[in-house]
Motif scaffolding. Sequence first.
Motif, PDB file in Angstrom:
ATOM      1  N   SER A 125       0.840  -1.208   0.000  1.00  0.00           N
ATOM      2  CA  SER A 125       0.000   0.000   0.000  1.00  0.00           C
ATOM      3  C   SER A 125       0.870   1.252   0.000  1.00  0.00           C
ATOM      4  O   SER A 125       0.572   2.228  -0.691  1.00  0.00           O
TER       5      SER A 125
ATOM      6  N   ASN B 269      -8.217  -3.520  -1.602  1.00  0.00           N
ATOM      7  CA  ASN B 269      -8.349  -4.165  -0.294  1.00  0.00           C
ATOM      8  C   ASN B 269      -9.746  -3.861   0.233  1.00  0.00           C
ATOM      9  O   ASN B 269      -9.924  -3.000   1.100  1.00  0.00           O
TER      10      ASN B 269
ATOM     11  N   ASP C 282      -6.244   0.785   3.133  1.00  0.00           N
ATOM     12  CA  ASP C 282      -5.447   1.789   3.868  1.00  0.00           C
ATOM     13  C   ASP C 282      -5.201   3.059   3.071  1.00  0.00           C
ATOM     14  O   ASP C 282      -4.641   4.030   3.595  1.00  0.00           O
TER      15      ASP C 282
ATOM     16  N   ASP D 295      -3.828  -1.031  -5.659  1.00  0.00           N
ATOM     17  CA  ASP D 295      -3.224  -1.548  -4.437  1.00  0.00           C
ATOM     18  C   ASP D 295      -3.977  -2.835  -4.123  1.00  0.00           C
ATOM     19  O   ASP D 295      -5.161  -2.797  -3.791  1.00  0.00           O
TER      20      ASP D 295
HETATM   21 MG   LIG Z   1      -1.907  -2.969   2.176  1.00  0.00          MG
END
Ligand SMILES: [Mg+2]
Length: 388
Positions: free
Chosen positions: A162, A186, A191, A267
């Motif tokens: 990330s 995610n 994040d 990500d």
């Molecule tokens: Mg991550």
Amino acid sequence: MDKIPVFITDKKIDTIEKIAAFLENFSDFKIIKTSTDVKDLEKILEKNIQTIILLGPHYTIDDIEKFVSFYKDYLHYLIEIILLAREPSVEFLRKAIKLEIHEVLELPLNTKDLNEYTNRAKNIFKKNPVNNSKSQYKEKKGDNKKAMRIMVFSTKGGTGASFLAANLAVDLTTQTRKDITLVDLNYQFGDIALMLDIYPKNNINDIIPLIDQLDSETLKSFLTIHKSGVKVLPAPIDPSQDESITTESTIKIVDILTEINDFIIFDAPSIFSENVLAILEKLDYLCMITTKDVPSIKNLKISLQVLERLKFPKEKILIIMNRSDSRVGITLNEIEDTIGRKINIAIPSNRIVPLTINKGIPVVLNYPKSSVSKNINKLTKILINTKK
Ligand SMILES: [Mg+2]
Ligand SMILES: Nc1ncnc2c1ncn2[C@@H]1O[C@H](COP(=O)(O)OP(=O)(O)O)[C@@H](O)[C@H]1O
């Protein structure tokens, strides 16, 4: 010259009716359409008719800016925009001029202003006849772009995926000033919003109810713009919403994003989830980030074998060694031998990484001269240099 075609649009129908009623008194104009939906303009453009667009007073300057940027190729050739405003402020006028809209008529409309305007409008269209090749309207689906798609994937949580994805997206944006979107895949524990210190109004879950009608303009309105310029599509806040985002929805979003961006950075979670697998096929690069600990390297080796079985092209894989300077008794050469591949980029360990993450300011912005940033720059260069 024949009558000038006019398209009247506003958010409120009664405002449109009032404007239309006033224009009826002018023989120079012909109202060819009125609508509360600016997109109805497309139907007129398809016919290549030079048209004056009257944008009513209920559009904000942001609405107008979006509208102008979408149709800028046709401005002054196929369309002329007139803003109708009640007591326009200096700030409003300045912004209008910046957008190349030189005509702002004050409401309530009066005969004198409109007569003056009519003469100017006739001249503009005379100077730019419709057979000018630039004026040919092509249906705009997105911006006709084809984004390079890059995924940052780690085979073990906490490796730095990330962190790298966020910094890479910001670095690409500051270096190229192009359209770049960072997508947080995610879906359970994203994040990215935190790392960039943004408080998004929307996340990917908010798009799902609209997915069947989704188009590029709607999708754009769901992206949050970070101060670097990078656009962000954050993960859901509630982990349980993960289930409502199907692979088909993810793919549809990715396909539309591809039309309106130059680069998309994903990500990814540290597993070959269904979403990750579906996007793999669409990637130009897969950045596999690892660290020097044995479990990470073992997982990297297994992942490379999985990718080989999936016939994922080897040349699309870039190996990123994070915390490359940590002394753990294994050298980079030994790792290269174990995985059977060269390490493409090495990023050292540095406490400025957790520091900048906690502050929500990407390291490439906060410490651009650090070795961490310089090695991320190298990755950015690879992507820029190989973009078609
Ligand atoms: Mg991550
Ligand atoms: N090069 C580095 N130097 C120091 N700390 C790092 C470095 N890379 C990552 N970290 C730390 O590792 C933690 C995990 O990073 P993160 O990007 O969230 O990993 P992942 O997304 O792979 O789970 C972060 O809190 C960050 O501070």
